[in-house]
Structure formats: C-alpha cells, structure tokens
Design a protein around this motif. Structure first.
Motif, mmCIF file in Angstrom:
data_model
loop_
_atom_site.group_PDB
_atom_site.id
_atom_site.type_symbol
_atom_site.label_atom_id
_atom_site.label_comp_id
_atom_site.label_asym_id
_atom_site.label_seq_id
_atom_site.Cartn_x
_atom_site.Cartn_y
_atom_site.Cartn_z
ATOM 1 N N GLU A 1 0.871 -1.175 0.000
ATOM 2 C CA GLU A 1 0.000 0.000 0.000
ATOM 3 C C GLU A 1 0.909 1.227 0.000
ATOM 4 O OE1 GLU A 1 -2.634 -0.386 3.350
ATOM 5 O OE2 GLU A 1 -3.544 -2.205 2.554
ATOM 6 N N TYR A 2 1.478 1.524 -1.162
ATOM 7 C CA TYR A 2 2.539 2.521 -1.259
ATOM 8 C C TYR A 2 2.038 3.951 -1.062
ATOM 9 C CZ TYR A 2 5.051 -1.556 -2.868
ATOM 10 O OH TYR A 2 5.607 -2.801 -2.939
ATOM 11 N N GLU A 3 0.815 4.232 -1.452
ATOM 12 C CA GLU A 3 0.287 5.589 -1.240
ATOM 13 C C GLU A 3 0.156 5.873 0.257
ATOM 14 O OE1 GLU A 3 -3.544 8.394 -2.363
ATOM 15 O OE2 GLU A 3 -3.249 6.528 -3.473
ATOM 16 N N LEU A 4 -0.380 4.907 0.994
ATOM 17 C CA LEU A 4 -0.483 5.049 2.443
ATOM 18 C C LEU A 4 0.904 5.170 3.059
ATOM 19 C CD1 LEU A 4 -1.973 5.061 5.145
ATOM 20 C CD2 LEU A 4 -2.038 2.546 5.031
ATOM 21 N N ALA A 5 1.826 4.334 2.641
ATOM 22 C CA ALA A 5 3.196 4.381 3.167
ATOM 23 C C ALA A 5 3.825 5.754 2.922
ATOM 24 C CB ALA A 5 4.047 3.283 2.538
ATOM 25 N N ALA A 6 3.589 6.326 1.746
ATOM 26 C CA ALA A 6 4.138 7.651 1.429
ATOM 27 C C ALA A 6 3.532 8.730 2.331
ATOM 28 C CB ALA A 6 3.887 7.986 -0.037
ATOM 29 N N ASN A 7 2.225 8.648 2.590
ATOM 30 C CA ASN A 7 1.582 9.604 3.495
ATOM 31 C C ASN A 7 2.153 9.503 4.907
ATOM 32 O OD1 ASN A 7 -0.096 10.641 1.504
ATOM 33 N ND2 ASN A 7 -1.770 9.225 1.983
ATOM 34 N N LEU A 8 2.361 8.279 5.351
ATOM 35 C CA LEU A 8 2.944 8.064 6.682
ATOM 36 C C LEU A 8 4.369 8.596 6.738
ATOM 37 C CD1 LEU A 8 1.541 4.479 7.269
ATOM 38 C CD2 LEU A 8 0.768 6.580 8.396
ATOM 39 N N ARG A 9 5.148 8.339 5.686
ATOM 40 C CA ARG A 9 6.525 8.844 5.604
ATOM 41 C C ARG A 9 6.539 10.364 5.662
ATOM 42 N NH1 ARG A 9 8.187 8.508 0.029
ATOM 43 N NH2 ARG A 9 6.985 10.407 0.077
ATOM 44 N N ASP A 10 5.633 10.995 4.908
ATOM 45 C CA ASP A 10 5.567 12.457 4.892
ATOM 46 C C ASP A 10 5.264 13.021 6.283
ATOM 47 O OD1 ASP A 10 6.097 12.313 2.192
ATOM 48 O OD2 ASP A 10 4.013 12.728 1.566
ATOM 49 N N GLU A 11 4.355 12.372 6.994
ATOM 50 C CA GLU A 11 4.031 12.826 8.353
ATOM 51 C C GLU A 11 5.247 12.671 9.262
ATOM 52 O OE1 GLU A 11 2.263 14.386 11.673
ATOM 53 O OE2 GLU A 11 1.490 14.477 9.612
ATOM 54 N N LEU A 12 5.958 11.557 9.136
ATOM 55 C CA LEU A 12 7.170 11.361 9.949
ATOM 56 C C LEU A 12 8.227 12.418 9.625
ATOM 57 C CD1 LEU A 12 7.360 7.482 9.804
ATOM 58 C CD2 LEU A 12 7.119 8.863 11.879
ATOM 59 N N ASN A 13 8.367 12.766 8.368
ATOM 60 C CA ASN A 13 9.351 13.775 7.968
ATOM 61 C C ASN A 13 9.001 15.154 8.511
ATOM 62 O OD1 ASN A 13 11.037 11.983 6.644
ATOM 63 N ND2 ASN A 13 10.035 12.276 4.659
ATOM 64 N N LYS A 14 7.706 15.467 8.628
ATOM 65 C CA LYS A 14 7.271 16.749 9.193
ATOM 66 C C LYS A 14 7.733 16.899 10.645
ATOM 67 C CE LYS A 14 2.884 17.083 6.754
ATOM 68 N NZ LYS A 14 1.429 17.100 6.979
ATOM 69 N N ARG A 15 7.858 15.786 11.331
ATOM 70 C CA ARG A 15 8.190 15.819 12.751
ATOM 71 C C ARG A 15 9.678 15.924 13.036
ATOM 72 N NH1 ARG A 15 3.920 11.521 15.335
ATOM 73 N NH2 ARG A 15 2.092 12.349 14.248
ATOM 74 N N LYS A 16 10.498 15.824 12.011
ATOM 75 C CA LYS A 16 11.951 15.878 12.217
ATOM 76 C C LYS A 16 12.427 17.284 12.451
ATOM 77 C CE LYS A 16 13.044 11.698 9.774
ATOM 78 N NZ LYS A 16 13.732 11.078 8.693
#
Length: 182
Positions: A167-182
């Motif tokens: 589920e690559y679209e979901l994975a990308a959304n999750l990755r983007d949220e994690l990157n916002k927190r860095k």
C-alpha cells in the motif's frame, strides 16, 4: 456545546487488545448526544488508564479525599478537563483549576487528563475543532483521526506494515508525516 467551543464527554470504553501493533484506543461518548471520540494510546498510556478505571471505590475515595485536602490547602478547586489539541502524535489537554475566583490551566497529555477526570469525577470536554477530524462510528466499526494524532512509533510501525502490504500511497503519506516531525 458550551460558550468556549467545547462539548461534554464521558468515558465509554478502553480497548484491551491492540487495534494495530502497539496501538490501543480509548473511546469517549458525548454526554448529551451520540458522538464517539477516539484517542489513540500506546501500551504505557493504555496501562495508565486501565489502572485508573480499575481502582476500587475505597481506593478512589481515599485518593479523591487526599486530592481535595491538597487542593484546599493551596486554595485550588479542580474545575474541568478539556482535550484541546494534538501535538507530535499525542492528544493534549488542559486541566482547569479555580483559585481565589480565577481560573488557571495546566497542560497535560490527554491520557493523564482523562485519568484525573475519571478519578476526581470532573467534567471532561473535547474541543469542537477536534470533533470534526477525530470520530468513531460504532455501527460501522470505523475510527478516523488525522495522522498528526498518532505517535511516531505507531506511525513507523504502520508505514512498515503498509509497505509489506504494498500500500505505497499510504506508506508515502505516513513517511511524509514522519518527515514533518523531524
């Protein structure tokens, strides 16, 4: 809804089994309505709420009396608890006290604030803004809340699971949220 844009809720239930790896839910039910409000918890937060709701009435009464004595000595009275925001994947709350006729607040995590509200029989509110983005539907068995309300460890696990399920679209959304927190 009160004049401050808050809606009264009461504790309804706690998930004792994880709904996702390491993720539990506490459900609050609107006091004068049918809306459910879900809050995501990690194992430690779930245990904290679990301990609070499992207090025997005599233990709860002793704790309540101790709190009242301490609050009376300092002149403070617990008014209410308001779940007001999500910050870095955690719900936050304000615990409102009355001291000499003036209200002041202490910031807290939502699980701690819920435990205080449960223990001390305080009114529990949720800000209307959160109700528009976090909701549960008991008949459909669905829960919806923004990624910003899920803690970092849970997001990492969910991203790993999404990649494994392709589920690559979901994975990308999750990755983007994690990157916002860095």
């Amino acid at each position: 809804m009160d004049s401050q844009g808050r809606v009264a809720f009461q504790f309804q239930s706690l998930s004792y089994q994880p709904v996702a790896e390491g993720m539990y839910l506490v459900f609050l039910k609107e006091t004068n309505g049918n809306r459910l409000f879900p809050i995501s918890l990690d194992e430690k937060q779930k245990s904290f709420i679990e301990q609070t709701i499992s207090l025997r009435p005599t233990e709860q009464k002793k704790l309540l009396e101790t709190f009242r004595i301490c609050m009376g000595v300092s002149g403070n009275i617990l008014e209410d608890v308001t779940i007001d925001n999500t910050e870095n994947g955690n719900f936050t709350a304000q615990i409102h006290f009355l001291q000499n006729g003036e209200t002041f607040s202490i910031s807290s995590s939502a699980p701690q604030a819920i435990a205080i509200a449960l223990t001390f029989h305080s009114t529990l509110y949720v800000c209307e803004d959160l109700l528009s983005v976090c909701r549960a539907n008991a008949t459909q068995g669905s829960v919806s809340f923004p990624l910003s309300s899920i803690n970092t460890d849970m997001l990492k696990k969910a991203m790993k699971d999404a990649v494994e399920r392709e589920e690559y679209e979901l994975a990308a959304n999750l990755r983007d949220e994690l990157n916002k927190r860095k």
